[in-house]
Design a protein around this motif. Sequence first.
Motif, PDB file in Angstrom:
ATOM      1  N   UNK A  45     -17.309 -11.407  -5.870  1.00  0.00           N
ATOM      2  CA  UNK A  45     -17.594 -10.055  -6.321  1.00  0.00           C
ATOM      3  C   UNK A  45     -16.347  -9.167  -6.212  1.00  0.00           C
ATOM      4  N   UNK A  46     -15.723  -8.916  -7.352  1.00  0.00           N
ATOM      5  CA  UNK A  46     -14.489  -8.127  -7.360  1.00  0.00           C
ATOM      6  C   UNK A  46     -14.708  -6.708  -6.853  1.00  0.00           C
ATOM      7  N   UNK A  47     -15.897  -6.175  -7.097  1.00  0.00           N
ATOM      8  CA  UNK A  47     -16.161  -4.806  -6.667  1.00  0.00           C
ATOM      9  C   UNK A  47     -16.181  -4.722  -5.145  1.00  0.00           C
ATOM     10  N   UNK A  48     -16.716  -5.750  -4.489  1.00  0.00           N
ATOM     11  CA  UNK A  48     -16.715  -5.753  -3.022  1.00  0.00           C
ATOM     12  C   UNK A  48     -15.292  -5.816  -2.488  1.00  0.00           C
ATOM     13  N   UNK A 104     -21.560  -1.957  -5.210  1.00  0.00           N
ATOM     14  CA  UNK A 104     -20.117  -1.749  -5.117  1.00  0.00           C
ATOM     15  C   UNK A 104     -19.497  -1.601  -6.504  1.00  0.00           C
ATOM     16  N   UNK A 105     -18.511  -0.760  -6.587  1.00  0.00           N
ATOM     17  CA  UNK A 105     -17.865  -0.524  -7.867  1.00  0.00           C
ATOM     18  C   UNK A 105     -16.387  -0.808  -7.742  1.00  0.00           C
ATOM     19  N   UNK A 106     -15.792  -1.167  -8.842  1.00  0.00           N
ATOM     20  CA  UNK A 106     -14.340  -1.297  -8.836  1.00  0.00           C
ATOM     21  C   UNK A 106     -13.789   0.088  -9.024  1.00  0.00           C
ATOM     22  N   UNK A 107     -13.290   0.636  -7.946  1.00  0.00           N
ATOM     23  CA  UNK A 107     -12.820   2.010  -7.999  1.00  0.00           C
ATOM     24  C   UNK A 107     -11.358   2.002  -7.650  1.00  0.00           C
TER      25      UNK A 107
END
Lengths: 351, 343
Positions: A233-236, B258-261
């Motif tokens: 999970x890239x967002x994590x 979760x977001x890619x921020x």
Amino acid sequence: MSATAAKGPVAGPETGMATDKVLLSVEDLKLDLRDENGWVRVLDGVSFDIRPKETLGVVGESGCGKSMTALSIMQLLPPRSARTEGRINFAGRDLLSLSRRQMSRIRGRNISMIFQEPMSALDPVFTVGAQIRETVQCHFDVSKREADERAIDALDSVGIAAPRQVAQLYPMSLSGGMRQRVMIAMALVCEPDLIIADEPTTALDVTIQSQIMDLLLNLSQKRGTAILFITHNLALVSQNCDRMITMYGGQIIEGGPVSEVLARPLHPYTTGLLHSIPDAGRARGTLNAIPGRVPSLRAMPPGCRFEPRCPHATAHCTQAVALERIAERQIRCHRWQELAGSAAPMTAGAL
Amino acid sequence: MTMAGVDVPALSVQDMTVSFGRTRTIVRAVDGVSFSVAPGEIFGIIGESGSGKSTLGRAAVGMITPSAGAVRHGDVDPFALSRAQMNAHRRKYQIIAQDPNAAFNPRMTILESVIEPMAIARTGTRAERRARALEMLDTVALSPEMAMRYPHELSGGQKQRANIARALVLDPEVLVCDEVVAALDVSIQADMLNLFWRLKRDFNLTYLFISHDLNVVSHISDRVAVMYFGKIMEIGPADDVMNRPLHPYSEALRSAEPEIAAYEQRARERIILQGEIPSALNPPAGCRFHTRCPRAVDLCASNEPDQRELIPGRFVACHFAEEMLARFLPVGGGQEAECVSQE
């Protein structure tokens, strides 16, 4: 767990080193596994460092070798059907040269691991308290009572409301989120220097996932524990890691500080992963899927391993490509300079 | 796209309750749920494990009989049909499940498995069924060569494609897609979502798209329902529910995702819900969410909020829905920008 709990004689390497030093350094790690068809190379020249207090994210899709990297470091692979080459330096010792006995003193004490499926990592026939106590007694010369107290402190520290009661329960009577808390308590009870967390929240609901990530990061920050965080999970990774590496086909293909890699990925595979995440803002039917699938380990392309699926591949890409280092970043791509010049820099806002 | 209105909904559910178990240990997996899906619409159901979303999906196609309430397929009541009628009717309302491994007989080739539903429904001749199966496999980008293989010889993504082909051979009108991309890697998942969108367009399908993944549901759906513990907390257009949630639970879900921020933004204020979904045997009184809700007051523990249509098309069951809404209303101008900026 209270910091005042007296530690017994410590087996294995001592803790407490300068923060700028490298804690774990993996150099040119190669792993071969054997199945009915013979040996096959699963990891091919994996190198990375992790410093104390740092959180390093390892991302990639199924079969890229991220879990195998973790198991190699922990030396949890069966020696008869797994062959490891290279160096794994941890706090000044090469783990690959240690005896099984020496390694088992490090495992759980200096390096501990959190698995994706807590149910398969916990023993169903022992209470969770007994299992944490066992970890303590393995590494410290303390009484059963003292070990029990440390176990209860550990359960308390991971936010379990009634630790004394929960310690007496069996894993089956706990929810998935509670089990993962127990796993974290067990991983932290010996105050290790490094935690390897392999997809620790993948089996959990998103609201529980945020509780667990929050907990894991807070505790490790407080204690200065380094984390090797393995996830798809890239967002994590974006939210929780300092640096990251992307793996594909048993190799590292890109690495660097999270802020740079995710804002300006250099490898077409990292870009592809970022673009394939569905989003409400993206027109339906237009997600950028990566065509094809990961090649079989026995039929890896001779050149760049991503070449058969890469939208930017040229004839040159069928030749072997080395991992280049540019300042803090690493990249394994023949064409990264050309591509970086042409592609518009991707901003977080564009996602 | 047609919104609910003049047309008869392709699928509608009214005050539906599905319970399991008997008297003392009764569990209401779905508890008084109502919604309707217009023909050609993609209606998403978001929920965590234990929210009742899969039970809802099964009851919606007629696989489980609800203990109360009504289900309509167009103007047909599937539970009033005779067995023979139901067998014929079932072709129009198909369900695709998460795990393609469980959906295939390991001893049959993919082609045989895709032909099987037509053989059971006795459509066409043997040659026609075979041609139809190959055609549908081609539609989902599986070659005739793949069709001759056994399930274990296919990747997860390919198996899920075959699973879709099998649902399509009988010309369904409505597909209930239950976590159909959950088991797939993200690059494969993207491909599959594109495929679902293309099939919907080409075959004029209606989807009930069930997933725990906010990104997936909000990407594919026209409208979404957020479920918690057997109840619908909020219904509305996908984009609105995601970006301007009117229920604290939708807001928390969005915040937890979760977001890619940008790196600097990652410390943004996040809502981390305390506790877990309560025991199904002992549901909380009042609002089901009050035990974890950051806004809960005494009222929430005693009175269950009614679901009401706050603004056209947006249904919310929360005592504080008006306050939630007020945050998004342009008071002095520029308010709109504020609520969008947290993306």
